[in-house]
Design a protein around this motif. Structure first.
Motif, PDB file in Angstrom:
ATOM      1  N   SER A  28     -11.629 -14.281   5.275  1.00  0.00           N
ATOM      2  CA  SER A  28     -13.200 -13.883   6.045  1.00  0.00           C
ATOM      3  C   SER A  28     -13.261 -12.648   4.921  1.00  0.00           C
ATOM      4  O   SER A  28     -12.753 -12.354   3.786  1.00  0.00           O
ATOM      5  CB  SER A  28     -12.543 -12.523   7.122  1.00  0.00           C
ATOM      6  OG  SER A  28     -12.034 -11.592   7.289  1.00  0.00           O
ATOM      7  N   GLU A  29     -14.632 -12.364   4.902  1.00  0.00           N
ATOM      8  CA  GLU A  29     -15.603 -11.553   4.091  1.00  0.00           C
ATOM      9  C   GLU A  29     -15.084  -9.601   4.736  1.00  0.00           C
ATOM     10  O   GLU A  29     -15.843  -9.020   3.662  1.00  0.00           O
ATOM     11  CB  GLU A  29     -16.375 -11.271   3.783  1.00  0.00           C
ATOM     12  CG  GLU A  29     -16.674 -12.750   2.832  1.00  0.00           C
ATOM     13  CD  GLU A  29     -18.169 -13.011   2.053  1.00  0.00           C
ATOM     14  OE1 GLU A  29     -18.944 -12.941   2.772  1.00  0.00           O
ATOM     15  OE2 GLU A  29     -18.427 -14.042   2.522  1.00  0.00           O
ATOM     16  N   ARG A  30     -14.290  -9.761   5.505  1.00  0.00           N
ATOM     17  CA  ARG A  30     -13.877  -8.581   6.652  1.00  0.00           C
ATOM     18  C   ARG A  30     -13.678  -7.341   5.185  1.00  0.00           C
ATOM     19  O   ARG A  30     -11.918  -7.719   5.077  1.00  0.00           O
ATOM     20  CB  ARG A  30     -13.036  -8.617   8.188  1.00  0.00           C
ATOM     21  CG  ARG A  30     -14.058  -9.183   8.689  1.00  0.00           C
ATOM     22  CD  ARG A  30     -14.279  -9.057   9.678  1.00  0.00           C
ATOM     23  NE  ARG A  30     -13.528  -7.910  10.481  1.00  0.00           N
ATOM     24  CZ  ARG A  30     -13.714  -7.211  11.620  1.00  0.00           C
ATOM     25  NH1 ARG A  30     -13.667  -8.565  12.481  1.00  0.00           N
ATOM     26  NH2 ARG A  30     -13.296  -6.500  11.694  1.00  0.00           N
ATOM     27  N   SER A  31     -13.103  -6.896   4.881  1.00  0.00           N
ATOM     28  CA  SER A  31     -13.463  -5.266   3.889  1.00  0.00           C
ATOM     29  C   SER A  31     -11.840  -4.916   5.380  1.00  0.00           C
ATOM     30  O   SER A  31     -11.426  -3.780   4.450  1.00  0.00           O
ATOM     31  CB  SER A  31     -13.732  -4.390   3.959  1.00  0.00           C
ATOM     32  OG  SER A  31     -14.620  -3.959   5.522  1.00  0.00           O
ATOM     33  N   ASP A  32     -12.178  -4.770   6.095  1.00  0.00           N
ATOM     34  CA  ASP A  32     -10.865  -4.123   7.020  1.00  0.00           C
ATOM     35  C   ASP A  32      -9.154  -4.704   7.853  1.00  0.00           C
ATOM     36  O   ASP A  32      -9.379  -4.428   8.131  1.00  0.00           O
ATOM     37  CB  ASP A  32     -11.479  -3.525   7.878  1.00  0.00           C
ATOM     38  CG  ASP A  32     -12.284  -4.738   9.356  1.00  0.00           C
ATOM     39  OD1 ASP A  32     -12.650  -5.750   9.078  1.00  0.00           O
ATOM     40  OD2 ASP A  32     -12.974  -3.712  10.677  1.00  0.00           O
ATOM     41  N   ASP A  33      -9.833  -6.573   7.343  1.00  0.00           N
ATOM     42  CA  ASP A  33      -8.451  -7.184   7.380  1.00  0.00           C
ATOM     43  C   ASP A  33      -7.629  -7.583   6.646  1.00  0.00           C
ATOM     44  O   ASP A  33      -7.094  -8.322   5.585  1.00  0.00           O
ATOM     45  CB  ASP A  33      -9.082  -9.191   7.578  1.00  0.00           C
ATOM     46  CG  ASP A  33      -9.605  -9.186   8.691  1.00  0.00           C
ATOM     47  OD1 ASP A  33      -9.051  -7.868   9.858  1.00  0.00           O
ATOM     48  OD2 ASP A  33     -10.410 -10.160   8.564  1.00  0.00           O
ATOM     49  N   GLN A  34      -7.519  -5.808   6.016  1.00  0.00           N
ATOM     50  CA  GLN A  34      -6.157  -6.251   5.033  1.00  0.00           C
ATOM     51  C   GLN A  34      -4.615  -5.352   5.616  1.00  0.00           C
ATOM     52  O   GLN A  34      -5.437  -4.410   6.533  1.00  0.00           O
ATOM     53  CB  GLN A  34      -6.507  -4.927   3.452  1.00  0.00           C
ATOM     54  CG  GLN A  34      -7.809  -5.204   3.127  1.00  0.00           C
ATOM     55  CD  GLN A  34      -7.693  -3.728   2.239  1.00  0.00           C
ATOM     56  OE1 GLN A  34      -7.117  -3.229   1.825  1.00  0.00           O
ATOM     57  NE2 GLN A  34      -9.638  -3.727   2.757  1.00  0.00           N
ATOM     58  N   GLU A  35      -3.836  -5.095   4.989  1.00  0.00           N
ATOM     59  CA  GLU A  35      -2.274  -4.237   5.771  1.00  0.00           C
ATOM     60  C   GLU A  35      -2.554  -3.168   6.231  1.00  0.00           C
ATOM     61  O   GLU A  35      -2.448  -3.554   7.770  1.00  0.00           O
ATOM     62  CB  GLU A  35      -0.999  -5.300   5.058  1.00  0.00           C
ATOM     63  CG  GLU A  35       0.169  -5.048   6.114  1.00  0.00           C
ATOM     64  CD  GLU A  35       0.729  -6.267   5.878  1.00  0.00           C
ATOM     65  OE1 GLU A  35       0.798  -6.902   4.812  1.00  0.00           O
ATOM     66  OE2 GLU A  35       2.252  -6.158   6.625  1.00  0.00           O
ATOM     67  N   ASP A  36      -3.186  -3.065   5.264  1.00  0.00           N
ATOM     68  CA  ASP A  36      -2.876  -1.437   5.522  1.00  0.00           C
ATOM     69  C   ASP A  36      -3.411  -0.607   6.982  1.00  0.00           C
ATOM     70  O   ASP A  36      -3.996  -0.218   8.260  1.00  0.00           O
ATOM     71  CB  ASP A  36      -3.085  -0.333   4.736  1.00  0.00           C
ATOM     72  CG  ASP A  36      -4.518  -0.474   3.897  1.00  0.00           C
ATOM     73  OD1 ASP A  36      -4.565  -1.549   4.070  1.00  0.00           O
ATOM     74  OD2 ASP A  36      -4.016   0.104   2.930  1.00  0.00           O
ATOM     75  N   ILE A  37      -5.258  -1.710   6.580  1.00  0.00           N
ATOM     76  CA  ILE A  37      -6.199  -0.960   7.194  1.00  0.00           C
ATOM     77  C   ILE A  37      -5.839  -1.798   9.488  1.00  0.00           C
ATOM     78  O   ILE A  37      -6.403  -1.002  10.104  1.00  0.00           O
ATOM     79  CB  ILE A  37      -7.445  -1.562   6.734  1.00  0.00           C
ATOM     80  CG1 ILE A  37      -7.781  -0.786   5.735  1.00  0.00           C
ATOM     81  CG2 ILE A  37      -8.472  -0.899   7.763  1.00  0.00           C
ATOM     82  CD1 ILE A  37      -7.929   0.413   5.818  1.00  0.00           C
ATOM     83  N   ILE A  38      -5.131  -2.862   9.285  1.00  0.00           N
ATOM     84  CA  ILE A  38      -5.059  -3.543   9.769  1.00  0.00           C
ATOM     85  C   ILE A  38      -4.296  -2.781  11.372  1.00  0.00           C
ATOM     86  O   ILE A  38      -4.569  -2.560  11.955  1.00  0.00           O
ATOM     87  CB  ILE A  38      -4.011  -4.966  10.014  1.00  0.00           C
ATOM     88  CG1 ILE A  38      -5.541  -5.808   9.564  1.00  0.00           C
ATOM     89  CG2 ILE A  38      -3.811  -5.070  11.517  1.00  0.00           C
ATOM     90  CD1 ILE A  38      -4.802  -7.088   8.736  1.00  0.00           C
ATOM     91  N   HIS A  39      -2.910  -2.183  10.777  1.00  0.00           N
ATOM     92  CA  HIS A  39      -2.148  -1.209  11.197  1.00  0.00           C
ATOM     93  C   HIS A  39      -2.573  -0.196  11.571  1.00  0.00           C
ATOM     94  O   HIS A  39      -2.895   0.329  12.667  1.00  0.00           O
ATOM     95  CB  HIS A  39      -0.971  -0.605  10.044  1.00  0.00           C
ATOM     96  CG  HIS A  39       0.473  -1.926  10.317  1.00  0.00           C
ATOM     97  ND1 HIS A  39       1.147  -2.296  11.297  1.00  0.00           N
ATOM     98  CD2 HIS A  39       0.168  -2.235   9.157  1.00  0.00           C
ATOM     99  CE1 HIS A  39       1.870  -3.127  10.879  1.00  0.00           C
ATOM    100  NE2 HIS A  39       1.671  -3.212   9.160  1.00  0.00           N
ATOM    101  N   LYS A  40      -3.443   0.888  10.987  1.00  0.00           N
ATOM    102  CA  LYS A  40      -4.071   1.629  11.566  1.00  0.00           C
ATOM    103  C   LYS A  40      -5.075   1.232  13.086  1.00  0.00           C
ATOM    104  O   LYS A  40      -5.691   1.941  13.396  1.00  0.00           O
ATOM    105  CB  LYS A  40      -4.883   1.466  10.016  1.00  0.00           C
ATOM    106  CG  LYS A  40      -6.443   3.154  10.170  1.00  0.00           C
ATOM    107  CD  LYS A  40      -5.763   4.649  10.554  1.00  0.00           C
ATOM    108  CE  LYS A  40      -6.687   5.528  10.734  1.00  0.00           C
ATOM    109  NZ  LYS A  40      -7.435   6.151   9.261  1.00  0.00           N
TER     110      LYS A  40
END
Ligand code: C5P
Ligand code: MG
Length: 199
Positions: free
Chosen positions: A132-144
């Motif tokens: 996906s091109e979603r900037s928020d689908d990375q592990e630290d942001i996912i937890h947040k």
């Protein structure tokens, strides 16, 4: 009119199921997350204001969300109904939605609460992040995002339970199976409503 809210943590499949529900029941799919990402992509003023929140996994202020929602809902006010996806995220948003709909004497009919284990959510979102091109689908942001859900959005479950609108759906299974369960719940609601209205 049929107004459905699809509720659940990030990664629970709200977007995927919403598309199917919208098609089957002829509803407008209203995803506030999609609307915000569209604003960011177009580089609008709102887009510039919200990018930071999205990238950090935080919630965009209620007044921006309500404005986006209002514009989109008004465009389709003569539709057969809406499936609200990723909205409301806070009690304030839920209260404002109720007010907006009350004025037109149209209620939220049902709230589908999609339940998925946290490990599974994380796995799904990391998987989605790969292409996906979603900037928020990375592990630290996912937890947040999951924490923000627990603190600010989860309390809505009680809000809608009190209104007698909450229907819980096990969202751990395959997309097709979850969709089937959703349809069973929605069809049962429609049939009860039809009986009540004809009495
Ligand atoms: O709903 P979705 O997961 O697509 O939302 C992505 C992001 O957009 C959220 O993490 C949040 O930053 C923002 N958002 C919000 N309020 C909403 C919907 C989305 O702040 N009602
Ligand atoms: Mg979504």
């Amino acid at each position: 009119m049929l107004n459905i809210i699809i509720f659940g943590p990030p990664g629970s499949g709200k977007g995927t199921q919403s598309k199917r529900i919208a098609e089957k029941y002829d509803l407008i799919h209203l995803s506030t997350g999609d609307l915000l990402r569209e604003e960011v992509k177009r580089g609008t003023n709102i887009g510039k204001q919200v990018q930071y929140y999205i990238d950090q996994g935080e919630l965009v202020p209620d007044f921006i969300i309500m404005k986006e929602l209002y514009i989109k809902a008004t465009e389709h006010i003569n539709s057969r109904g809406f499936i609200f996806d990723g909205f409301p995220r806070t009690i304030v948003q839920a209260e404002m939605l109720d007010k907006m709909l009350e004025k037109r004497e149209i209620p939220v009919n049902i709230v589908l609460n999609i339940i998925v284990d946290e490990d599974e959510l994380i796995k799904r979102m990391i998987g989605r992040g790969v292409d996906s091109e979603r900037s928020d689908d990375q592990e630290d942001i996912i937890h947040k995002r999951i924490n923000v859900y627990k603190q600010q959005t989860y309390p809505l479950i009680n809000f809608y339970k009190h209104q007698g609108k909450l229907i819980s759906i096990d969202g751990m299974e395959r997309v097709d199976k979850v969709f089937k369960k959703i349809c069973t719940a929605v069809d049962a609601y429609i049939s009860d409503k039809t009986i009540m209205e004809s009495m």
